[in-house]
Design a protein around this motif. Structure first.
Motif, mmCIF file in Angstrom:
data_model
loop_
_atom_site.group_PDB
_atom_site.id
_atom_site.type_symbol
_atom_site.label_atom_id
_atom_site.label_comp_id
_atom_site.label_asym_id
_atom_site.label_seq_id
_atom_site.Cartn_x
_atom_site.Cartn_y
_atom_site.Cartn_z
ATOM 1 N N ILE A 218 -11.645 2.468 10.889
ATOM 2 C CA ILE A 218 -11.418 1.670 9.675
ATOM 3 C C ILE A 218 -10.269 0.702 9.942
ATOM 4 N N GLU A 219 -10.415 -0.522 9.450
ATOM 5 C CA GLU A 219 -9.344 -1.514 9.456
ATOM 6 C C GLU A 219 -9.129 -1.986 8.021
ATOM 7 N N ASN A 220 -7.869 -2.193 7.679
ATOM 8 C CA ASN A 220 -7.559 -2.720 6.356
ATOM 9 C C ASN A 220 -6.304 -3.587 6.459
ATOM 10 N N ARG A 221 -6.228 -4.581 5.623
ATOM 11 C CA ARG A 221 -5.075 -5.483 5.622
ATOM 12 C C ARG A 221 -4.371 -5.449 4.278
ATOM 13 N N GLN A 222 -3.045 -5.585 4.351
ATOM 14 C CA GLN A 222 -2.199 -5.724 3.173
ATOM 15 C C GLN A 222 -1.295 -6.928 3.397
ATOM 16 N N ARG A 223 -1.271 -7.846 2.458
ATOM 17 C CA ARG A 223 -0.343 -8.978 2.531
ATOM 18 C C ARG A 223 1.008 -8.489 2.059
ATOM 19 N N VAL A 224 2.055 -8.742 2.843
ATOM 20 C CA VAL A 224 3.402 -8.293 2.496
ATOM 21 C C VAL A 224 3.961 -9.231 1.425
ATOM 22 N N GLN A 225 4.165 -8.673 0.242
ATOM 23 C CA GLN A 225 4.692 -9.404 -0.902
ATOM 24 C C GLN A 225 6.183 -9.072 -1.073
ATOM 25 N N PRO A 226 6.919 -9.869 -1.840
ATOM 26 C CA PRO A 226 8.340 -9.579 -2.044
ATOM 27 C C PRO A 226 8.611 -8.162 -2.583
ATOM 28 N N ASN A 227 7.704 -7.624 -3.398
ATOM 29 C CA ASN A 227 7.934 -6.271 -3.929
ATOM 30 C C ASN A 227 7.722 -5.180 -2.872
ATOM 31 N N HIS A 228 7.202 -5.527 -1.684
ATOM 32 C CA HIS A 228 7.043 -4.584 -0.573
ATOM 33 C C HIS A 228 8.249 -4.620 0.364
ATOM 34 N N ALA A 229 9.176 -5.571 0.144
ATOM 35 C CA ALA A 229 10.227 -5.856 1.118
ATOM 36 C C ALA A 229 11.509 -5.069 0.875
ATOM 37 N N ASN A 230 12.254 -4.931 1.970
ATOM 38 C CA ASN A 230 13.594 -4.352 1.911
ATOM 39 C C ASN A 230 14.617 -5.490 1.771
ATOM 40 N N ASN A 231 15.904 -5.176 1.955
ATOM 41 C CA ASN A 231 16.973 -6.172 1.800
ATOM 42 C C ASN A 231 16.921 -7.284 2.846
ATOM 43 N N TYR A 232 16.161 -7.094 3.904
ATOM 44 C CA TYR A 232 16.105 -8.063 4.998
ATOM 45 C C TYR A 232 14.880 -8.970 4.937
ATOM 46 N N GLY A 233 14.099 -8.844 3.863
ATOM 47 C CA GLY A 233 12.925 -9.702 3.706
ATOM 48 C C GLY A 233 11.750 -9.297 4.579
ATOM 49 N N THR A 234 11.760 -8.029 5.014
ATOM 50 C CA THR A 234 10.647 -7.502 5.797
ATOM 51 C C THR A 234 10.077 -6.278 5.078
ATOM 52 N N VAL A 235 8.851 -5.912 5.436
ATOM 53 C CA VAL A 235 8.194 -4.812 4.752
ATOM 54 C C VAL A 235 8.997 -3.520 4.896
ATOM 55 N N HIS A 236 9.106 -2.796 3.821
ATOM 56 C CA HIS A 236 9.776 -1.506 3.808
ATOM 57 C C HIS A 236 8.904 -0.503 4.567
ATOM 58 N N GLY A 237 9.522 0.274 5.449
ATOM 59 C CA GLY A 237 8.784 1.237 6.257
ATOM 60 C C GLY A 237 7.969 2.219 5.437
ATOM 61 N N GLY A 238 8.458 2.548 4.252
ATOM 62 C CA GLY A 238 7.728 3.473 3.381
ATOM 63 C C GLY A 238 6.388 2.903 2.927
ATOM 64 N N ASN A 239 6.332 1.589 2.739
ATOM 65 C CA ASN A 239 5.056 0.964 2.376
ATOM 66 C C ASN A 239 4.072 1.041 3.538
#
Length: 146
Positions: free
Chosen positions: A9-30
């Protein structure tokens, strides 16, 4: 019986601001959540039952994914036990305009199949028939040190 390729299976998620940490990158928990959800789907394709997470092995975060990029999660079953299903998971950063990819995260999850009463149930054996399926299975076994 289910073939390895049937569990891919492959799936994609677009990284939105609500997925981000303080550095503007996706939070590992997401990323972990997305991997858990897709991994469970691969496990359920093999088991034909609901599958729940039993173990996460070495969640390695290799590089960040900035807001605006896409996280591509790939999963497949590579081995089974009596009631357990082992799934290899890889995530990549994907630039949505060019499709350029870089591996960002790797892990192996173990899921347990459960019946309607919530107790573990047996799972069928995984069928590995083609050279590509054997290659993928061996890659996962090597990464797990098995």
């Amino acid at each position: 019986m289910t073939r390895l390729e049937d569990t891919h299976i492959e799936n994609r998620q677009r990284v939105q601001p609500n997925h981000a940490n303080n550095y503007g990158t996706v939070h590992g928990g997401n990323v972990m959540k997305w991997m858990d959800e897709i991994g469970a789907m691969s496990a359920m394709r093999l088991a034909g039952e609901t599958c729940v997470t039993a173990n996460i092995d070495e969640m390695d975060f290799i590089r960040p994914v900035p807001v605006g990029d896409t996280v591509l999660v790939e999963s497949y079953v590579y081995d089974t036990g009596r009631t357990s299903v082992k799934v290899r998971l890889r995530a990549s950063r994907e630039e949505p305009r060019t499709g350029e990819r870089e591996r960002t995260t790797e892990s192996r999850f173990v899921f347990v199949a459960i019946g309607d009463d919530g107790t573990p149930v047996e799972v069928p054996d995984l069928q590995v028939e083609t050279d590509e399926e054997r290659r993928l299975q061996q890659e996962a076994l090597d990464a797990a040190g098995e």
